[in-house]
Design a protein around this motif. Structure first.
Motif, PDB file in Angstrom:
ATOM      1  N   ALA A 108       9.560   6.051   0.976  1.00 54.67           N
ATOM      2  CA  ALA A 108       8.683   7.210   0.783  1.00 54.67           C
ATOM      3  C   ALA A 108       7.298   6.737   0.349  1.00 54.67           C
ATOM      4  N   TYR A 109       6.277   7.141   1.076  1.00 51.37           N
ATOM      5  CA  TYR A 109       4.859   6.833   0.817  1.00 51.37           C
ATOM      6  C   TYR A 109       4.459   5.392   1.139  1.00 51.37           C
ATOM      7  N   PHE A 110       5.418   4.588   1.611  1.00 47.45           N
ATOM      8  CA  PHE A 110       5.130   3.179   1.966  1.00 47.45           C
ATOM      9  C   PHE A 110       4.257   3.131   3.213  1.00 47.45           C
ATOM     10  N   LYS A 111       3.183   2.349   3.176  1.00 51.32           N
ATOM     11  CA  LYS A 111       2.358   2.156   4.373  1.00 51.32           C
ATOM     12  C   LYS A 111       2.591   0.772   4.961  1.00 51.32           C
ATOM     13  N   VAL A 159       0.870  -1.183   0.000  1.00 51.36           N
ATOM     14  CA  VAL A 159       0.000   0.000   0.000  1.00 51.36           C
ATOM     15  C   VAL A 159       0.903   1.228   0.000  1.00 51.36           C
ATOM     16  N   TYR A 160       0.821   2.018  -1.068  1.00 48.38           N
ATOM     17  CA  TYR A 160       1.517   3.303  -1.145  1.00 48.38           C
ATOM     18  C   TYR A 160       0.479   4.409  -1.039  1.00 48.38           C
ATOM     19  N   SER A 161       0.732   5.386  -0.194  1.00 53.42           N
ATOM     20  CA  SER A 161      -0.243   6.460  -0.031  1.00 53.42           C
ATOM     21  C   SER A 161       0.418   7.829   0.036  1.00 53.42           C
ATOM     22  N   GLY A 162      -0.164   8.766  -0.668  1.00 57.39           N
ATOM     23  CA  GLY A 162       0.297  10.161  -0.618  1.00 57.39           C
ATOM     24  C   GLY A 162      -0.715  11.056   0.060  1.00 57.39           C
ATOM     25  N   LYS A 163      -1.699  10.414   0.743  1.00 55.95           N
ATOM     26  CA  LYS A 163      -2.802  11.193   1.328  1.00 55.95           C
ATOM     27  C   LYS A 163      -2.347  12.166   2.404  1.00 55.95           C
ATOM     28  N   ASN A 186      -2.698   3.687  -3.672  1.00 51.07           N
ATOM     29  CA  ASN A 186      -2.836   2.515  -4.542  1.00 51.07           C
ATOM     30  C   ASN A 186      -1.982   1.368  -4.040  1.00 51.07           C
ATOM     31  N   ILE A 187      -2.309   0.182  -4.522  1.00 51.44           N
ATOM     32  CA  ILE A 187      -1.581  -1.030  -4.142  1.00 51.44           C
ATOM     33  C   ILE A 187      -0.785  -1.509  -5.351  1.00 51.44           C
TER      34      ILE A 187
END
Ligand code: MN
Length: 309
Positions: free
Chosen positions: A235-238, A180-184, A214-215
């Motif tokens: 970076a952006y890794f959840k 799961v990568y997120s820029g929220k 997005n995944i």
């Protein structure tokens, strides 16, 4: 031929291996590899003008092989910069990066002479740009306007080589993983930092919340060659899908050490009017903030990529 000279001929290497594969032949352009891992400098091309088909084919071959192509002394207008970029695909806007000079499809990377080197902390790690998008950028086309006399290079690390060096056991584990990568939370996180540590972010954009998460697979394949690479970056890794954040962090911490191996890397020294195209799918990159009291100003376009496979 005597037996001994046959032995010598037989042990002679057949062609040059560079960037992990046999070096292609180039007839129209001059190609000088930067290291054994990735990157090359291309001479004999003026990118301000349309390229003929044969030259363009060799530029693309060099790009696919080396992942970073460097051209020197390319004085370009914004329109020429964009026209050259479109050879690589459709240009995309980015939600977070500041735009350049009123062009919504150009971004700038800028540190003023009076700004501290601490202004870009999260991008001091090797990273890939915007992996939270459904179709993250395939490449970045970047040109230097102002650069420090010494320092301020950009470093790159091949994630093909990082993947290929892993044990079969860990390769298998990673093959089954999605991320799961997120820029929220980019803006909220930035606002919570001390003023002198904040990134210069774009103030408004038209991306929806959903478009910022997005995944993607942890092992990514080149859509044409099928060559596999490690698509994991802090970076952006959840988290890994199905793993807790704590477990995810433990594996991520190990994987994030790999791009630091010098044998996967090259770095590019900028000069004014240096133009670079780098692959954002099979490489990680980072700017090196080892300069003080000098301005660094780079402008770029971003080419939209395929959904990672
Ligand atoms: Mn970046």
């Amino acid at each position: 031929m005597s037996a001994s000279s046959q032995d010598i001929a037989g042990s002679r290497p057949q062609g040059t291996i560079v960037a992990g594969r046999p070096m292609p032949d180039f007839k129209r352009i001059e190609v000088e590899p930067l290291t054994g891992a990735c990157g090359c400098e291309i001479r004999g091309v003026d990118v301000s003008k349309p390229l003929d088909e044969a030259t363009l084919a060799e530029v693309m071959l060099a790009f696919e092989h080396f992942l970073i192509i460097v051209f020197r002394d390319q004085k370009l207008t914004c329109e020429q910069h964009k026209a050259f970029s479109r050879y690589f695909g459709e240009l995309t806007e980015l939600p977070q990066a500041p735009t350049y000079d009123g062009h919504s499809d150009m971004q700038e990377v800028r540190r003023e002479a009076d700004e501290p080197s601490s202004v870009v902390p999260s991008f001091e790690h090797f990273h890939t740009d915007s992996p939270f998008l459904e179709r993250p950028p395939s490449c970045i086309v970047m040109r230097a306007l102002d650069v420090p006399r010494y320092g301020g290079d950009t470093a790159f690390s091949s994630t093909y080589l990082a993947y290929e060096d892993l044990s079969e056991g860990l390769q298998k584990v990673l093959e089954g993983l999605r991320i799961v990568y997120s820029g929220k939370d980019i803006w909220a996180k930035n606002a919570s930092l001390a003023k002198d540590k904040q990134l210069r972010l774009r103030e408004s954009h038209n991306f929806s919340e959903e478009q910022l998460e997005n995944i993607h697979p942890a092992v990514r394949r080149h859509p044409r060659t099928g060559r596999k690479s490690l698509y994991v970056t802090r970076a952006y890794f959840k988290r890994f899908v199905g793993w807790s954040e704590e477990e995810s962090r433990a594996l991520l911490d190990y994987l994030q050490t790999l791009p630091h191996r010098l044998q996967y890397q090259c770095r590019v020294k900028w000069r004014p009017d240096t133009l670079i195209v780098w692959d954002n799918r099979f490489l990680l990159h980072r700017g090196i903030h080892d300069f003080q009291r000098e301005r660094r100003h780079l402008v770029r376009t971003t080419v939209i990529g395929e959904r990672p496979i």
